[in-house]
Design an enzyme around this catalytic site. Structure first.
Site, PDB file in Angstrom:
ATOM      1  N   HIS A 281      46.362  17.398  52.819  1.00  0.00           N
ATOM      2  CA  HIS A 281      47.319  16.284  53.694  1.00  0.00           C
ATOM      3  C   HIS A 281      48.476  16.714  54.151  1.00  0.00           C
ATOM      4  O   HIS A 281      49.484  16.798  55.150  1.00  0.00           O
ATOM      5  CB  HIS A 281      46.222  15.232  54.699  1.00  0.00           C
ATOM      6  CG  HIS A 281      46.814  15.388  56.323  1.00  0.00           C
ATOM      7  ND1 HIS A 281      46.683  15.819  57.356  1.00  0.00           N
ATOM      8  CD2 HIS A 281      47.870  14.293  56.706  1.00  0.00           C
ATOM      9  CE1 HIS A 281      47.825  15.129  58.128  1.00  0.00           C
ATOM     10  NE2 HIS A 281      48.478  14.082  57.532  1.00  0.00           N
ATOM     11  N   CYS A 282      49.058  16.087  52.903  1.00  0.00           N
ATOM     12  CA  CYS A 282      49.942  15.334  52.978  1.00  0.00           C
ATOM     13  C   CYS A 282      51.119  16.499  52.447  1.00  0.00           C
ATOM     14  O   CYS A 282      52.554  16.563  53.419  1.00  0.00           O
ATOM     15  CB  CYS A 282      50.382  13.868  51.255  1.00  0.00           C
ATOM     16  SG  CYS A 282      49.587  12.737  52.097  1.00  0.00           S
ATOM     17  N   ILE A 283      51.278  16.802  51.677  1.00  0.00           N
ATOM     18  CA  ILE A 283      52.724  17.742  51.272  1.00  0.00           C
ATOM     19  C   ILE A 283      52.605  18.985  51.840  1.00  0.00           C
ATOM     20  O   ILE A 283      53.601  19.904  52.329  1.00  0.00           O
ATOM     21  CB  ILE A 283      52.791  18.462  49.449  1.00  0.00           C
ATOM     22  CG1 ILE A 283      51.632  17.041  48.504  1.00  0.00           C
ATOM     23  CG2 ILE A 283      53.229  19.039  48.998  1.00  0.00           C
ATOM     24  CD1 ILE A 283      52.022  17.343  47.062  1.00  0.00           C
ATOM     25  N   ASP A 286      53.365  16.909  55.651  1.00  0.00           N
ATOM     26  CA  ASP A 286      54.525  15.575  56.368  1.00  0.00           C
ATOM     27  C   ASP A 286      55.843  16.147  55.651  1.00  0.00           C
ATOM     28  O   ASP A 286      56.548  15.994  57.185  1.00  0.00           O
ATOM     29  CB  ASP A 286      54.486  14.483  55.354  1.00  0.00           C
ATOM     30  CG  ASP A 286      52.572  14.186  55.090  1.00  0.00           C
ATOM     31  OD1 ASP A 286      52.035  14.728  55.981  1.00  0.00           O
ATOM     32  OD2 ASP A 286      52.181  13.256  54.269  1.00  0.00           O
TER      33      ASP A 286
END
Length: 441
Positions: A281-283, A286
């Site tokens: 989900h992050c890299i 975001d």
């Protein structure tokens, strides 16, 4: 997150209010996923009374029956949480009883490239309906700088209470790393920024019960930016080595060996390694929040992020092109070839498939008429665009039968030397198998 509407607090009898207060909990967590459930577990483990709120009745029923749906939280963990008094709910009435409410709901990308804040706003409205004087409210959902002050605060203040005066409001970015057994929630420093110094102090005091180190940010915007900076840093550097991998092949340079040598420098360098793309989900998500905020507020592009997105987005296409070249060299076309994908999760030794590059790789292979199968010790069923991808049973038999095997994720369960021995053709996108006859990204 669409929470079920609840009756206004004013309609509850004074007796019910008093009963709820007597049955108070120190923490209510909204959103019991990869972020919220580990937080609830940690709080319960230090003796706090914890309630959980989630819109999915299956998740709530499972947790209340002692079953976990999150990789890093075991069924035994949930049973211990239940023994410590943890209960999950779908009804937001449980928020009234909480001294602290932490919002851990998802913020996926919206159609305009920014964060979809519908779950955050729904959660904030649920909190506002139940907000009590003296409560602490913390947003942990990743978003752009300004969300806590500009979106969450006004919704909470519709209750008639004021942040910094009647209740405390803060932002604390989640730093959960699925599968990481070294740096759990307690061992990872927690950044906290409040709307006011008193808000920060209350949030610091709360998280100080759960983690070893709490870091105070200047305010909510700095705490929000810290999360985006962490992941944008990784995103940009992964894009750098991915493009270096492409360039190095054309220059006849072993990029993996170059990285190994550079990594011996004890200062000024951190090793990043090429891959088939970025996942989780992050890299991949975001940094979009930051470029969205820059574009919408300042009117121009955050060019570093845009470039990194472009490079990393093209890596699945590059992997498929290399796979096609490898087959062509062996005298086979990609069309009609049997291709086995090993590891379809976004990182090793977890079942999490969010934004995994395996999905676009499979989609591109199918578009070129390859017959795609997969194996993953953590994924029993995998679908691509609504179609189930065949899962092989006996792995070693499968690698012998397939024309090409592509290692997308190096799960520890894989015997890599044996795979190299048995596969007809092996394409290693993780840089783990360096021997003659194995193609390395």
């Amino acid at each position: 997150m669409q929470l079920s509407p609840a009756e206004p607090l004013g309609e509850l009898s004074a007796q019910l209010v008093e009963e709820e207060r007597q049955d108070s909990v120190e923490l209510a967590v909204i959103g019991l996923g990869y972020v919220g459930l580990p937080l609830a577990r940690e709080a319960a483990s230090v003796g706090l009374r914890v309630a959980g709120l989630d819109r999915d009745p299956r998740v709530v029923a499972g947790l209340n029956s002692g079953r976990s749906h999150v990789d890093d939280v075991s069924d035994e963990d949930v049973r211990r949480m239940r023994e410590a008094g943890f209960t999950a709910y779908t009804d937001d009435a449980c928020l009234t009883r909480a001294q602290t409410v932490v919002i851990c709901v998802p913020t996926p990308l919206s159609t305009d490239g920014g964060p979809d804040l519908s779950a955050v706003t729904s959660a904030a409205r649920a909190v506002a309906r139940r907000l009590q004087p003296g409560q602490l409210v913390v947003l942990e959902s990743t978003t752009y700088p300004g969300t806590t002050e500009e979106v969450v605060r006004p919704l909470l203040e519709e209750s008639g209470l004021r942040a910094g005066d009647d209740f405390a409001l803060a932002f604390s970015p989640e730093r959960i790393d699925p599968g990481n057994t070294t740096h759990g929630l307690r061992e990872t420093p927690k950044v906290v920024g409040g709307c006011t110094p008193s808000c920060t102090a209350e949030a610091v005091a709360f998280y100080g019960k759960l983690v070893d180190t709490v870091v105070e940010a200047k305010g909510t915007r700095e705490a929000e930016m810290a999360k985006l900076l962490e992941n944008t840093y990784r995103h940009v550097n992964i894009a750098l080595v991915n493009e270096l991998a492409i360039i190095s092949r054309e220059l006849n340079v072993d990029v993996w060996d170059a990285i190994r040598c550079a990594d011996t420098k004890p200062f000024g360098f951190q090793a990043f390694r090429p891959s088939a793309g970025v996942g989780g989900h992050c890299i991949p998500i975001d940094p979009n929040y930051l470029s969205y905020k820059v574009r919408s507020s300042l009117g121009y592009d955050f060019r570093f992020v845009e470039l990194a997105q472009d490079v990393n987005r093209r890596m699945p296409e590059y992997v498929v092109r290399r796979a096609q070249d490898l087959l062509n060299t062996a005298g086979r076309p990609l069309s009609g070839s049997r291709v086995l994908l090993l590891g379809v999760t976004y990182k090793p030794d977890v079942a999490d498939q969010r934004e995994s590059p395996a999905l676009p790789v499979a989609r591109l292979l199918r578009a070129r008429n390859a017959e795609v199968s997969f194996h993953d010790p953590h994924v029993p069923l995998w679908t691509v665009d609504g179609t189930t991808v065949p899962r092989v049973g006996d792995l070693m038999t499968a690698v012998r039968e397939h024309d090409l095997t592509i290692l997308l994720q190096d799960h520890s369960a894989y015997d890599l030397p044996s795979l190299a021995d048995e596969a007809r053709l092996l394409f290693d996108t993780r840089g783990r198998i360096f021997r003659p006859g194995v193609e390395v990204l």
